[in-house]
Write a protein that holds these residues in place. Sequence first.
Motif, PDB file in Angstrom:
ATOM      1  N   THR A 227      35.938  52.381  32.782  1.00  7.09           N
ATOM      2  CA  THR A 227      35.556  51.128  32.142  1.00  7.09           C
ATOM      3  C   THR A 227      36.457  50.835  30.948  1.00  7.09           C
ATOM      4  O   THR A 227      36.853  49.687  30.711  1.00  7.09           O
ATOM      5  N   LEU A 228      36.807  51.871  30.195  1.00 11.16           N
ATOM      6  CA  LEU A 228      37.697  51.713  29.042  1.00 11.16           C
ATOM      7  C   LEU A 228      39.066  51.191  29.462  1.00 11.16           C
ATOM      8  O   LEU A 228      39.743  50.494  28.697  1.00 11.16           O
ATOM      9  N   ARG A 229      39.487  51.487  30.682  1.00 17.76           N
ATOM     10  CA  ARG A 229      40.789  51.031  31.164  1.00 17.76           C
ATOM     11  C   ARG A 229      40.945  49.510  31.092  1.00 17.76           C
ATOM     12  O   ARG A 229      42.054  49.004  30.943  1.00 17.76           O
ATOM     13  N   ALA A 418      21.586  45.847  35.617  1.00 20.18           N
ATOM     14  CA  ALA A 418      22.247  47.149  35.768  1.00 20.18           C
ATOM     15  C   ALA A 418      23.766  47.021  35.714  1.00 20.18           C
ATOM     16  O   ALA A 418      24.457  47.886  35.184  1.00 20.18           O
ATOM     17  N   VAL A 419      24.298  45.930  36.278  1.00 22.78           N
ATOM     18  CA  VAL A 419      25.733  45.649  36.202  1.00 22.78           C
ATOM     19  C   VAL A 419      25.896  44.453  35.266  1.00 22.78           C
ATOM     20  O   VAL A 419      25.693  43.311  35.675  1.00 22.78           O
ATOM     21  N   PRO A 420      26.257  44.681  33.998  1.00 20.75           N
ATOM     22  CA  PRO A 420      26.253  43.594  33.013  1.00 20.75           C
ATOM     23  C   PRO A 420      27.406  42.610  33.148  1.00 20.75           C
ATOM     24  O   PRO A 420      27.311  41.473  32.700  1.00 20.75           O
ATOM     25  N   GLN A 421      28.521  43.052  33.749  1.00 26.39           N
ATOM     26  CA  GLN A 421      29.671  42.193  33.999  1.00 26.39           C
ATOM     27  C   GLN A 421      30.235  42.521  35.379  1.00 26.39           C
ATOM     28  O   GLN A 421      30.204  43.669  35.790  1.00 26.39           O
ATOM     29  N   ASP A 422      30.764  41.521  36.058  1.00 23.33           N
ATOM     30  CA  ASP A 422      31.351  41.767  37.372  1.00 23.33           C
ATOM     31  C   ASP A 422      32.624  40.942  37.517  1.00 23.33           C
ATOM     32  O   ASP A 422      32.574  39.741  37.771  1.00 23.33           O
ATOM     33  N   PRO A 423      33.794  41.572  37.325  1.00 23.75           N
ATOM     34  CA  PRO A 423      35.056  40.824  37.374  1.00 23.75           C
ATOM     35  C   PRO A 423      35.564  40.611  38.802  1.00 23.75           C
ATOM     36  O   PRO A 423      35.361  41.446  39.683  1.00 23.75           O
ATOM     37  N   LYS A 424      36.231  39.482  39.002  1.00 21.37           N
ATOM     38  CA  LYS A 424      36.858  39.146  40.278  1.00 21.37           C
ATOM     39  C   LYS A 424      38.317  38.778  40.027  1.00 21.37           C
ATOM     40  O   LYS A 424      38.651  38.174  39.003  1.00 21.37           O
ATOM     41  N   GLY A 425      39.184  39.105  40.975  1.00 23.30           N
ATOM     42  CA  GLY A 425      40.566  38.684  40.889  1.00 23.30           C
ATOM     43  C   GLY A 425      40.712  37.215  41.272  1.00 23.30           C
ATOM     44  O   GLY A 425      39.789  36.597  41.808  1.00 23.30           O
ATOM     45  N   ILE A 426      41.868  36.642  41.001  1.00 24.45           N
ATOM     46  CA  ILE A 426      42.153  35.245  41.351  1.00 24.45           C
ATOM     47  C   ILE A 426      43.404  35.223  42.217  1.00 24.45           C
ATOM     48  O   ILE A 426      44.496  35.578  41.747  1.00 24.45           O
ATOM     49  N   LEU A 427      43.262  34.816  43.464  1.00 23.74           N
ATOM     50  CA  LEU A 427      44.412  34.787  44.367  1.00 23.74           C
ATOM     51  C   LEU A 427      45.309  33.585  44.108  1.00 23.74           C
ATOM     52  O   LEU A 427      46.541  33.712  44.058  1.00 23.74           O
ATOM     53  N   GLU A 428      44.720  32.412  43.958  1.00 26.06           N
ATOM     54  CA  GLU A 428      45.480  31.189  43.752  1.00 26.06           C
ATOM     55  C   GLU A 428      44.909  30.406  42.574  1.00 26.06           C
ATOM     56  O   GLU A 428      43.725  30.526  42.258  1.00 26.06           O
ATOM     57  N   THR A 532      30.483  50.810  33.524  1.00 27.78           N
ATOM     58  CA  THR A 532      30.223  49.773  34.522  1.00 27.78           C
ATOM     59  C   THR A 532      28.736  49.492  34.670  1.00 27.78           C
ATOM     60  O   THR A 532      28.339  48.403  35.071  1.00 27.78           O
ATOM     61  N   ILE A 533      27.899  50.472  34.348  1.00 21.63           N
ATOM     62  CA  ILE A 533      26.446  50.337  34.425  1.00 21.63           C
ATOM     63  C   ILE A 533      25.872  50.288  33.010  1.00 21.63           C
ATOM     64  O   ILE A 533      26.358  50.966  32.109  1.00 21.63           O
ATOM     65  N   LEU A 534      24.809  49.513  32.801  1.00 17.97           N
ATOM     66  CA  LEU A 534      24.242  49.316  31.464  1.00 17.97           C
ATOM     67  C   LEU A 534      23.285  50.447  31.105  1.00 17.97           C
ATOM     68  O   LEU A 534      22.077  50.245  30.932  1.00 17.97           O
ATOM     69  N   SER A 535      23.814  51.645  30.980  1.00 13.95           N
ATOM     70  CA  SER A 535      22.961  52.774  30.626  1.00 13.95           C
ATOM     71  C   SER A 535      22.817  52.879  29.112  1.00 13.95           C
ATOM     72  O   SER A 535      23.550  52.244  28.346  1.00 13.95           O
TER      73      SER A 535
END
Length: 548
Positions: A227-229, A418-428, A532-535
Amino acid sequence: MEEEEAHLMPATPFFPLAGLHKYIAILLVVLSCVLVHRWSLRKQKGPRPWPVIGATVEQLRNYHRMHDWLVGYLSRHNTVTVDMPFTSYTYIADPVNVEHVLKTNFTNYPKGDVYRSYMDVLLGDGIFNADGELWRKQRKTASFEFASKNLRDFSAFVFREYSLKLSGILSQASKAGKVVDMQELYMRMTLDSICKVGFGVEIGTLSPDLPENSFAQAFDAANIIVTLRFIDPLWRVKRFFHFGSEALLAQSIKLVDEFTYSVIRRRKAEIVEARASGKQEKMKHNILSRFIELGEVGDDGSGGCGGGSFGDDKSLRDVVLNFVIAGRDTTATTLSWFTHMAMSHPDVSEKLRRELCAFESERAREEGVVLVPCGGPDDDKAFAARVAQFAGLLTYDSLGKLVYLHACVTETLRLYPAVPQDPKGILEDDVLPDGTKVRAGGMVTYVPYSMGRMEYNWGPDAASFRPERWINEDGAFRNASPFKFTAFQAGPRICLGKDSAYLQMKMALAILFRFYSFQLLEGHPVQYRMMTILSMAHGLKVRVSRAV
């Protein structure tokens, strides 16, 4: 004298005129750059970026509270852009934008290469890190298993079994006056459960003596570091030279892999033994077994060992770890925040207990069961018998009658997903419905933690814990759009294990909150940690007492 003084004076000024012009020109260029930079930021919705480093400094300064940092920005703007070295993140909290990303233009927003590069060491090609055909194959296989009535019934049996084990531990802690860490106990319970349901193995971390579990510790450490990455521009350098956090990550992954491969070998050996004995009908069926069989027969159903995408142990390893993070971490985290919310809101806790007691009486009448007396405070046997009797009344169908419990779990997930953020890539390159332009190669992140706190999503009491918001006037549960309540994602990637997660959580919580009361340890800090999880960063240390 005047001539002498004139002779002593320098022939040119201290700053030559030509040099002064040069300094003025440089100053004007710098001022122009600053003005242009500030002008370009006049419509900036988010932290102020700086040349080269972007908003790295502000992100690092707020890393420990990043979810609340984003709440501050997203409460003022539905969409926020955060520039970072080499990329930019666009954070969204408006359900219309979320639906565009997760459904309408789904193919343009995969996990993407950037996300995969961060998470690959932990999740590999598993379902949460995969895109395209590989993701579709895993999802198809998993959806088939989750739809199985056999798996659902077996899950209910396992969840009941481990909930009773946890009850036994709490009963003894109550009697001895011991402080317990509920998050740790929930993590042990869900780890044992997912290994039993998903992989057919018993690992025993919830044994009464609570043995040390190197896998769980290593898995948590790896989760924190990957996650730090996302905000550490030097992580590749650290990995190359094998020092700092990346050195610890390598050690943690080694321990994680040792455990995971041992689970795979054990499951394969059991399958071989069952076939050799001619008792294939008694072979345990679970998610891992299904993926092993798929790897043997091939993706198209043809024969041939290893013909499928999951024929090698590395692919199976990725399957196992993805289901561990789905079945262990997310569920245990939600159970922990639920317990904290119940302790913080005594009125909610009391209303829940009344529902559970009424349920117990009604189910006993339906089944023609005479409830066993709980006995005195020292009668452990009678108390355990009553708890077991109540647990026997909890089935997949009967749990559906606990509307307030379901509302409490859902309200917990709204505020503490449980998953506070969820990133997605952008193709176009694309334009979001609110007009925000996003560029190929960047990332778009929908933020369930922030979405649950936005007044433009939930009204003026958005930040309040109020389970009643989920219940209609007729007492039935009120659903919300999955693009507004995003705890289980939405669109083609919506969580397959949603029903299973609710089943396990309601099974455990019904038992615990029917028979126990919890009190937070004085002075114990309750804060999330960045992974990645909101623990919870410091666990959830409580005093527990029987409530009968």
